[in-house]
Motif scaffolding. Structure first.
Motif, PDB file in Angstrom:
ATOM      1  N   CYS A   1      -6.670   1.471   4.699  1.00  0.00           N
ATOM      2  CA  CYS A   1      -6.450   2.913   4.506  1.00  0.00           C
ATOM      3  C   CYS A   1      -7.637   3.576   3.803  1.00  0.00           C
ATOM      4  O   CYS A   1      -7.944   4.731   4.059  1.00  0.00           O
ATOM      5  CB  CYS A   1      -5.192   3.160   3.686  1.00  0.00           C
ATOM      6  SG  CYS A   1      -3.680   2.880   4.614  1.00  0.00           S
ATOM      7  N   CYS A   9       0.849  -1.193   0.000  1.00  0.00           N
ATOM      8  CA  CYS A   9       0.000   0.000   0.000  1.00  0.00           C
ATOM      9  C   CYS A   9       0.887   1.247   0.000  1.00  0.00           C
ATOM     10  O   CYS A   9       1.871   1.313   0.739  1.00  0.00           O
ATOM     11  CB  CYS A   9      -0.891  -0.020   1.242  1.00  0.00           C
ATOM     12  SG  CYS A   9      -1.719   1.541   1.570  1.00  0.00           S
ATOM     13  N   CYS A  62       0.501   2.880   3.777  1.00  0.00           N
ATOM     14  CA  CYS A  62       0.909   2.219   5.028  1.00  0.00           C
ATOM     15  C   CYS A  62       1.868   1.051   4.834  1.00  0.00           C
ATOM     16  O   CYS A  62       2.330   0.479   5.811  1.00  0.00           O
ATOM     17  CB  CYS A  62      -0.329   1.752   5.793  1.00  0.00           C
ATOM     18  SG  CYS A  62      -1.117   0.311   5.062  1.00  0.00           S
ATOM     19  N   CYS A 107      -4.506   0.323   0.315  1.00  0.00           N
ATOM     20  CA  CYS A 107      -5.114  -0.910   0.830  1.00  0.00           C
ATOM     21  C   CYS A 107      -6.530  -0.670   1.360  1.00  0.00           C
ATOM     22  O   CYS A 107      -6.963   0.464   1.551  1.00  0.00           O
ATOM     23  CB  CYS A 107      -4.233  -1.514   1.923  1.00  0.00           C
ATOM     24  SG  CYS A 107      -4.344  -0.685   3.509  1.00  0.00           S
TER      25      CYS A 107
HETATM   26 ZN    ZN Z   1      -2.735   1.020   3.597  1.00  0.00          ZN
END
Ligand code: ZN
Length: 200
Positions: A74, A59, A62, A71
């Motif tokens: 998130c 991602c 993150c 992702c």
């Molecule tokens: Zn993420």
């Protein structure tokens, strides 16, 4: 190459043996399984491996594993982006998610500080974390690195790095066994460790 097997089988056994937790005996069992499985099953397995290699990435926010740029955690608007839990690897995310009580987002470091193994701050996603904290309106960072020597070293380092920011930094409470990885803690323990987290 192992003797007594046709070459393609010996090659597959060797490939399985490289996988974590697979010894010679399991590698042979898996190879016999593949041999006996239907064409449909083996085709589906080959496709799954291809798709994982092709589509799964980190991602952009993150560093968790994702099949999209950002992702599912998130991009979930029901989660609190002001609360960031720092874990060492994607297994940490899975462990925290299983606990079922965490509603913030994550930052995956993709490793832990280990000077002996030559892993310094530059090898981890620490700069990304600092950037996030500085620009994303983060209010609390929960340090959920493992309770191992390396995990503790990483947590202490992050504490220093995050000091200049006007945010709360907390550490998961003990309860996660000393020397243990997050992924081996059961859900109830993790829940308690999260609820009883202490300002670091
Ligand atoms: Zn993420």
């Amino acid at each position: 190459m192992i003797k007594g097997f046709p070459k393609p089988m010996a090659r597959l056994i060797e490939a399985f043996k490289k996988m974590p937790g697979i010894g010679a005996h399991s590698a042979q069992k898996l190879t016999f399984y593949i041999l006996q499985a239907s064409r449909k099953e083996t085709d589906s397995l080959i496709r799954s491996i291809g798709e994982v290699k092709q589509n799964v990435r980190f991602c952009r926010t993150c560093n968790n594993l994702s099949d999209e740029d950002i992702c599912s955690i998130c991009s979930d608007t029901a989660r609190d982006p002001k609360l960031v839990c720092v874990v060492e690897d994607p297994n940490g995310v899975i462990a925290m998610e299983k606990s079922g009580v965490y509603n913030g987002v994550y930052h995956v470091l993709l490793g832990e500080l280990s000077p002996i193994d030559g892993v310094g701050p530059d090898e981890l996603k620490i700069t990304d974390l600092v950037k996030r904290v500085g620009t994303d309106g983060v209010e609390e960072v929960i340090l959920a690195t493992d309770f191992t020597t390396e995990g503790e070293t990483t947590a202490l380092y992050l504490l220093e790095v995050l000091k200049p920011f006007d945010i709360k930094v907390s550490r998961l409470a003990r309860g996660v066994p000393v020397g243990a990885s997050l992924e081996f803690a059961d859900s109830a323990t993790l829940q308690r460790a999260l609820e009883e987290r202490k300002e670091a």
